[in-house]
Design an enzyme around this catalytic site. Structure first.
Site: not given
Ligand code: C5P
Length: 483
Positions: A289-290
């Site tokens: 993810a970010n």
């Protein structure tokens, strides 16, 4: 000397005294002592406050109220205050609605309250009335009450109706068109927009009957905010069903009031917006993810809807409420996001604010990867589709205006210009996301609009401010080049 107790007072005087005492945060006895003290000190020159005075000067200045309907004694109006009729339903979240009154007032909104019978088990009309600065309405027929203004008048003398908490029962009544108490009669009689903040146990929320009622209400044009996911008031219960936070409900109300009162430069235009991060699975429990919060993309969606656009927001996993008046499609991965965007076309404009993961795991497993002595198995990555480039390079059905974002930590403008060309979009909104900028997850942003004709630097402002300015710019562009 004969003594006098509060109990001996006339009912009407008692009611007014109770209101005044609540407003001043005193007991009724202390309130009487204050009134008598003021009378004694005043020696006729400074008359004591009337038994039901306007609020103290300071409070009056910041707490707008409804115009006084005769013969009500509600506080006099602040001239141009926008008006919300708040219907408080009977759920444990009702206590949060007291804070909601304040949060609405913070936006200069005058609040009038209706409490359902069940709501009165959780909060008192006195508490709600003290905060709203006026009488709280509870009964459909109250010929004896001097405050009775009738349900039609209550339904019409407002700019927006907010139902918070909207219980499963209240939603069912609304969906069924019932009118057997003041709240449901007003909801049926109003010609103003209705915003509901559902709140109930997760099982009740996911029940087919509630979801059926919700679908009907959405179809009728009712707008929702929340419910949120999280822990419930009942011990050990968690899931979706918590009422949205008062600040989020107030923000949704403001957006709706702006939309109905203001101009709607995007009326009749379809806009697709991506927002948030994507999650790319490694196995059923782990993912890549970010740090994108989705705040900027969601703010643009809300501003576009407020400007009258028909908005589809394709959102990755975020901790944000769905913006009011927006069709929100929730996805996890980049491939799901592309699929949802393509389904949402045709559109006049597409805005790609999502922080899409560039790669996904090629060898994602359907079983959880076990820890072994051999260590972590190597992850092999493959490139994700570039959603922005795919849509911008479409030969058929390309939106007239395609807007991308460039989140960079260095060489911001050079990289944005390069992206504009490579991705084939019309504008790039460039922003510095280095950790010092505080943009990722923060509430403010400083952007540069990069187009074929040059670069425009916008001053630092809130993400809501960027959203409103961008929507204004988009409206101007779409009007300039009509389809
Ligand atoms: O290449 P980069 O990720 O920096 O480009 C940013 C822009 O491209 C953003 O508008 C983002 O939403 C979009 N993008 C996309 N699909 C990807 C990668 C980026 O739509 N796979």
């Amino acid at each position: 000397m004969a003594s006098l107790t509060v109990r001996q007072l006339d009912e009407k005087v008692k009611k007014l005294l109770r209101l005044r005492a609540a407003r001043h945060g005193r007991s009724m006895e202390d309130e009487i002592r204050t009134i008598l003290g003021q009378a004694a000190q005043g020696s006729g020159r400074d008359p004591p406050e009337a038994i039901d005075p306007p609020a103290r000067a300071g409070a009056q200045a910041v707490r707008p109220s409804f115009a006084t309907p005769e013969p009500s004694r509600e506080r006099p109006a602040t001239s141009s205050a926008r008006r919300v009729l708040l219907i408080i339903g009977g759920g444990i979240a009702a206590y949060k609605s007291l804070d909601l009154i304040r949060r609405l007032q913070d936006h200069g909104i005058a609040v009038r309250c209706i409490l359902t019978k069940a709501a009165q088990e959780f909060v008192t009309p006195l508490a709600a009335g003290a905060l709203a600065g006026g009488h709280v309405h509870t009964d459909l027929f109250d010929p004896k009450s001097e405050f009775d203004v009738g349900h039609i008048r209550l339904a019409r003398d407002t700019d927006l109706v907010v139902v918070a908490p909207a219980t499963a029962d209240l939603m069912a009544k609304m969906a069924g068109g019932h009118a057997d108490d003041l709240a449901s009669a007003v909801l049926l009689a109003t010609d103003q927009p209705i915003l509901i903040a559902p709140a109930m146990n997760p099982m009740m929320w996911s029940h087919k009957a509630t979801q059926r009622n919700l679908a009907r209400l959405l179809d009728d044009g009712v707008i929702t905010v929340g419910p949120d996911a999280g822990e419930m008031a009942e011990r050990g219960e968690a899931g979706t069903g918590r009422m949205a936070e008062p600040t989020a409900i107030a923000a949704a109300a403001v957006t709706l009031l702006d939309a109905t009162a203001g101009q709607r430069p995007l009326a009749g235009k379809r806009i697709v917006i991506t927002s948030g991060p994507t999650h790319e699975p490694i196995d059923p429990v782990r993912y890549i993810a970010n740090r994108s919060s989705g705040k900027q993309g969601h703010a643009i969606a809300a501003a576009a809807a407020a400007a009258g656009a028909d908005v589809t927001l394709v959102s990755g996993p975020v901790n944000l409420a769905d913006p009011p008046g927006v069709r929100t499609v929730k996805v996890e991965s980049a491939r799901q996001m592309l699929d949802a965007v393509e389904k949402a076309l045709p559109a006049d404009c597409a805005i790609f604010a999502a922080a899409v993961a560039d790669w996904r795991v090629a060898n994602a497993t359907s079983e959880k990867i076990k820890k072994t002595k051999a260590g972590m198995p190597p992850l092999s990555l493959v490139e994700n589709p570039d959603i922005l480039a795919t849509i911008a390079h479409r030969k058929l059905g390309r939106p007239r205006l395609v807007v991308g974002f460039a989140a960079e930590t260095e060489n911001l403008i050079a990289n944005a210009k390069d992206k504009l060309e490579r991705k084939g979009c019309d504008w790039i909104i460039a922003n510095d996301v280095s950790s010092e900028s505080g943009v990722m997850g923060g509430d403010s942003n400083k952007v540069h609009i990069v187009t074929a004709s040059g670069v425009e630097d916008w001053p630092p402002q809130s993400k809501d401010g960027v959203a409103r300015a961008l929507v204004g710019r988009i409206a101007a562009a779409l009007v300039k080049e009509p389809s």
